[in-house]
Design a protein around this motif. Structure first.
Motif: not given
Ligand code: NAD
Length: 293
Positions: A1-28
């Motif tokens: 099902k997730s592929k269906k959502y992704a197929k309909a995506a009109t915006k491609e994510i090419k760069t990301a910002g992560v706020l917080g560099a803790g356990i999760m932010g660092g991992g993300i």
């Protein structure tokens, strides 16, 4: 099902910002960079940024030792994470994943501030464990471009990502975030909004049950052993709380009580609340239920 959502995506994510560099932010930030989406990682503390980079380096080094990652790839991934103390450094990213402390007030102001920095088309998400996305969106000017993106710990190993649709989240936002999660090699599921979403509505009653038994004098080491060795779970509840972070687990119980006042009543004298008050935050500061050397 997730592929269906992704197929309909009109915006491609090419760069990301992560706020917080803790356990999760660092991992993300690591996961994003390792899958070819450069990440700007922002924290308010230089120490946290240094630790975030160190942890990413550790994962990569292990990969190199096992022959799964080349030296070139290691250098490439590390150079695609940009640690920073400045909000402005995320102004051109396609998506922001907020992963600061589990406190609705702090998250509310961090999200509103960053919304004023990023472009109008950028997507804003929160890695909150428990806080309602609709509630967090109340501080925002573009709630349609906001949703939950809830990773699990450790980010590079756990496949699941809950994508939480707030009341005003647009389909376009959900589609783009699902596509990004797939790009990161994850298994996204789209869930409706409520405190704790899907996984933590199951997990926190379990942890409350565990803390109640500890209060009654049952040895937590014994409980961990039963859950791990006899029941077959990868880790027992005491060790899990230390991995998650006792402070984070404690903050989550406050949010869950707000959301479900009768079913999730917070016990301020529980083992988790007591450890949090004693600043025994688990693995992140070397002592929680267990002590780490
Ligand atoms: P953490 O304590 O390891 O890290 C939080 C980081 O946020 C710290 O480095 C802190 O300096 C930074 N920070 C605080 N205010 C900030 C601000 N204004 N701007 C930028 N950085 C700021 O916490 P964590 O475990 O990484 O949790 C972060 C979020 O992820 C929480 O919402 C938590 O509920 C959620 N989460 C945690 C886990 C887990 O297992 N620990 C799993 C899933 C989701």
């Amino acid at each position: 099902k997730s592929k269906k959502y992704a197929k309909a995506a009109t915006k491609e994510i090419k760069t990301a910002g992560v706020l917080g560099a803790g356990i999760m932010g660092g991992g993300i930030a690591y996961q994003s960079a390792s899958k070819g989406v450069p990440a700007v990682m922002k924290d308010i503390k230089q120490d946290a940024l240094d630790l975030g980079m160190k942890e990413a380096g550790k994962i990569l080094k292990k990969g190199v030792e096992r022959g799964k990652v080349s030296n070139d790839k290691m250098i490439k991934v590390l150079s695609s994470i940009t640690p920073t103390l400045l909000n402005d450094a995320v102004k051109d990213v396609d998506i922001v994943v907020e992963a600061v402390v589990e406190n609705p007030k702090v998250k509310g102001s961090v999200l509103a501030e960053i919304e004023g920095v990023i472009g109008d088309d950028a997507i804003l998400t929160s890695n909150t464990s428990t806080i309602s996305i609709t509630e967090l969106a109340k501080n925002l000017k573009r709630p349609q471009k906001f949703c939950g993106m809830h990773f699990f710990n450790p980010v590079h190993k756990m496949p699941l990502v809950e994508i939480i649709r707030g009341e005003k989240t647009s389909d376009e936002t959900v589609n783009a975030v699902v596509a990004y999660a797939l790009k990161l090699g994850k298994t996204p599921i789209v869930v409706n909004d409520c405190p704790g979403f899907l996984v933590n509505r199951v997990l926190f009653p379990y942890l409350a049950g565990f803390a109640g038994m500890v209060d009654e004098g049952v040895d937590f080491v014994g409980i961990d052993k039963v859950m791990e060795k006899q029941f077959g779970w990868p880790m027992g509840p005491a060790y899990l709380s230390d991995v998650v972070g006792i402070d984070t687990a404690d903050h989550c119980t406050v949010v869950m009580e707000d959301g479900f006042p009768t079913r999730m009543k917070r016990d301020t004298s529980s083992a988790i609340a007591k450890l949090a008050a004693a600043e025994r935050y688990g693995q992140k500061n070397g002592k929680g239920f267990y002590v780490y050397g």
